[in-house]
Scaffold this motif. Structure first.
Motif, short mmCIF file in Angstrom:
data_model
loop_
_atom_site.label_atom_id
_atom_site.label_comp_id
_atom_site.label_asym_id
_atom_site.label_seq_id
_atom_site.Cartn_x
_atom_site.Cartn_y
_atom_site.Cartn_z
N GLU A 220 0.85 -1.18 0.00
CA GLU A 220 0.00 0.00 0.00
C GLU A 220 0.89 1.24 0.00
OE1 GLU A 220 -3.98 1.22 2.38
OE2 GLU A 220 -2.19 1.06 3.64
N HIS A 221 0.66 2.13 -0.94
CA HIS A 221 1.42 3.39 -1.03
C HIS A 221 2.93 3.16 -1.01
CE1 HIS A 221 -2.42 5.28 -0.63
NE2 HIS A 221 -2.56 4.97 0.65
N GLY A 222 3.37 2.13 -1.72
CA GLY A 222 4.81 1.90 -1.84
C GLY A 222 5.45 1.24 -0.65
N LYS A 223 4.65 0.78 0.29
CA LYS A 223 5.17 0.13 1.49
C LYS A 223 4.58 -1.27 1.63
CE LYS A 223 5.51 4.45 4.13
NZ LYS A 223 5.06 5.15 5.38
N ILE A 224 5.29 -2.15 2.34
CA ILE A 224 4.73 -3.43 2.74
C ILE A 224 4.00 -3.22 4.05
CG2 ILE A 224 5.26 -5.77 3.52
CD1 ILE A 224 7.60 -5.82 1.59
N VAL A 225 2.67 -3.46 4.04
CA VAL A 225 1.87 -3.21 5.24
C VAL A 225 1.55 -4.50 5.99
CG1 VAL A 225 0.92 -1.03 4.48
CG2 VAL A 225 -0.22 -3.15 3.80
N LYS A 226 1.74 -5.64 5.34
CA LYS A 226 1.58 -6.92 6.03
C LYS A 226 2.21 -8.00 5.17
CE LYS A 226 -1.91 -7.88 8.68
NZ LYS A 226 -3.21 -8.27 9.30
N GLU A 227 2.81 -9.00 5.80
CA GLU A 227 3.31 -10.15 5.06
C GLU A 227 3.34 -11.37 5.98
OE1 GLU A 227 7.47 -10.16 3.75
OE2 GLU A 227 7.84 -8.45 5.04
N GLY A 228 3.21 -12.52 5.37
CA GLY A 228 3.20 -13.77 6.11
C GLY A 228 2.53 -14.85 5.28
N THR A 229 2.14 -15.93 5.92
CA THR A 229 1.45 -17.01 5.22
C THR A 229 0.05 -16.55 4.82
OG1 THR A 229 0.49 -17.91 7.24
CG2 THR A 229 2.69 -18.72 6.61
N PRO A 230 -0.58 -17.19 3.84
CA PRO A 230 -1.97 -16.85 3.52
C PRO A 230 -2.89 -16.95 4.73
CG PRO A 230 -1.05 -18.20 1.78
CD PRO A 230 -0.03 -18.18 2.89
N ARG A 231 -2.67 -17.95 5.57
CA ARG A 231 -3.54 -18.10 6.74
C ARG A 231 -3.41 -16.92 7.68
NH1 ARG A 231 -6.56 -21.98 7.71
NH2 ARG A 231 -5.39 -23.46 6.41
N TYR A 232 -2.19 -16.42 7.85
CA TYR A 232 -1.97 -15.26 8.72
C TYR A 232 -2.60 -14.01 8.11
CZ TYR A 232 0.48 -11.25 10.68
OH TYR A 232 0.77 -10.03 11.24
N VAL A 233 -2.35 -13.77 6.83
CA VAL A 233 -2.84 -12.54 6.19
C VAL A 233 -4.36 -12.52 6.11
CG1 VAL A 233 -2.88 -11.23 4.02
CG2 VAL A 233 -0.71 -12.12 4.91
N PHE A 234 -4.97 -13.66 5.73
CA PHE A 234 -6.41 -13.69 5.54
C PHE A 234 -7.19 -13.89 6.84
CE2 PHE A 234 -5.32 -15.18 1.07
CZ PHE A 234 -5.56 -13.93 0.51
N ALA A 235 -6.51 -14.11 7.94
CA ALA A 235 -7.20 -14.30 9.22
C ALA A 235 -7.88 -13.01 9.68
CB ALA A 235 -6.21 -14.78 10.28
N ASP A 236 -7.31 -11.86 9.30
CA ASP A 236 -7.86 -10.58 9.74
C ASP A 236 -8.73 -10.00 8.64
OD1 ASP A 236 -8.41 -8.17 10.92
OD2 ASP A 236 -6.33 -7.74 11.50
#
Length: 290
Positions: A220-236
């Motif tokens: 987002e806007h040239g930054k990494i705002v979240k990273e991890g496994t799909p389960r981690y990212v899609f949990a929220d």
């Protein structure tokens, strides 16, 4: 082959009225033989990030480590030709990259350009055609006579002909129907395992991320705002909705079920997981009612 970003920033048209910072101090690693999905809105920096993967762009500041080669703003272009052979990019609508009058010439162009003899390049073309599951009898046909799906596979074969260690997929299933998209993603997954590729996928299809990726980078806007496994990212799910990003349909369905009192140990990512969770719920209820 792994690719590491260390405090990478990139500015378009610096020191002009049109200056724009597309990447801001990106630090991350794409692991060797991983399947990484890159997601985010248009303008989030994804395309600029991709162009650093094979040094089409060089960092304004920071370092990109591609295998054992360090790329900075001072890196000379003359040292990058062989590096770009190691990173193959399949662009959106890859069939638009076709240009030769036969399938064989199109696939063989890359190997010949990097020093293979015409005979060697022709042999590579046959091997790559088999790899993307197309019949050898189309070698002497014009690629423009083929179906859309076949044209796309020929274009992918041309990228694979250089035997890259990293395969970058920029919306590779755009324009395909659900069956065609599934076939193409299954092909990429097979290629990754068979050829031991590192794959980077840019997509808006969250089901593909859930089914195939082992790492997700959200930009987002040239930054990494979240990273991890799909389960981690899609949990929220709420966080993703706030960012106006989609989630896999199965995760969305389970999230709405939770609001109605259904309990999940963890939100499912795929249809198979959702079906298993619902089946387990009904079994548990049946036992309680016995």
């Amino acid at each position: 082959m792994a690719i590491t970003f260390k405090e990478v920033s990139y500015i378009y048209q610096p020191d002009t009225p049109f200056e724009f910072q597309a990447l801001q101090k990106i630090t991350t690693q794409i692991k060797d033989e991983s399947f990484t999905a890159l997601i985010g809105h248009t303008g989030s920096g994804k395309s600029t990030f991709l162009q650093h993967l094979d040094a089409l762009l060089k960092p304004t500041s920071g370092t990109v480590l591609i295998g054992d080669t360090a790329i900075t703003h001072e890196t000379s272009n003359k040292h990058l030709r062989l590096l770009r052979k190691r990173v193959g990019i399949v662009f959106q609508f890859p069939e638009k990259q076709l240009f030769a009058d036969t399938v064989e010439k199109d696939i063989a162009f890359g190997p010949e350009n990097f020093g293979s003899s015409p005979e060697q390049a022709a042999q590579i073309a046959r091997q790559m055609l088999k790899l993307v599951k197309l019949p050898e009898d189309i070698l002497n046909r014009s690629p423009f006579e083929l179906s859309g799906g076949q044209m796309r596979r020929v274009a992918i074969a041309g990228v694979l002909a250089l035997q890259p260690e990293v395969l970058v997929l920029d919306e590779p299933t755009a324009g395909l129907d659900p069956k065609g998209r599934q076939e193409m993603m299954h092909l990429f997954a097979e290629l990754q395992k068979r050829e031991h590729l590192t794959i980077v996928l840019v997509t808006h299809q969250m089901e593909d991320v859930a089914n195939y990726a082992d790492q997700v980078i959200v930009m987002e806007h040239g930054k990494i705002v979240k990273e991890g496994t799909p389960r981690y990212v899609f949990a929220d799910v709420k966080w993703l909705r706030d960012k106006q990003l989609d989630v896999p349909a199965s995760t969305e369905f389970a999230f709405e079920m939770q609001k109605r009192g259904f309990l999940f140990d963890q939100l499912p990512l795929t249809e198979a997981e959702l079906a298993d969770d619902i089946a387990d719920m009904f079994k548990a209820r049946g036992k309680r009612n016995e």
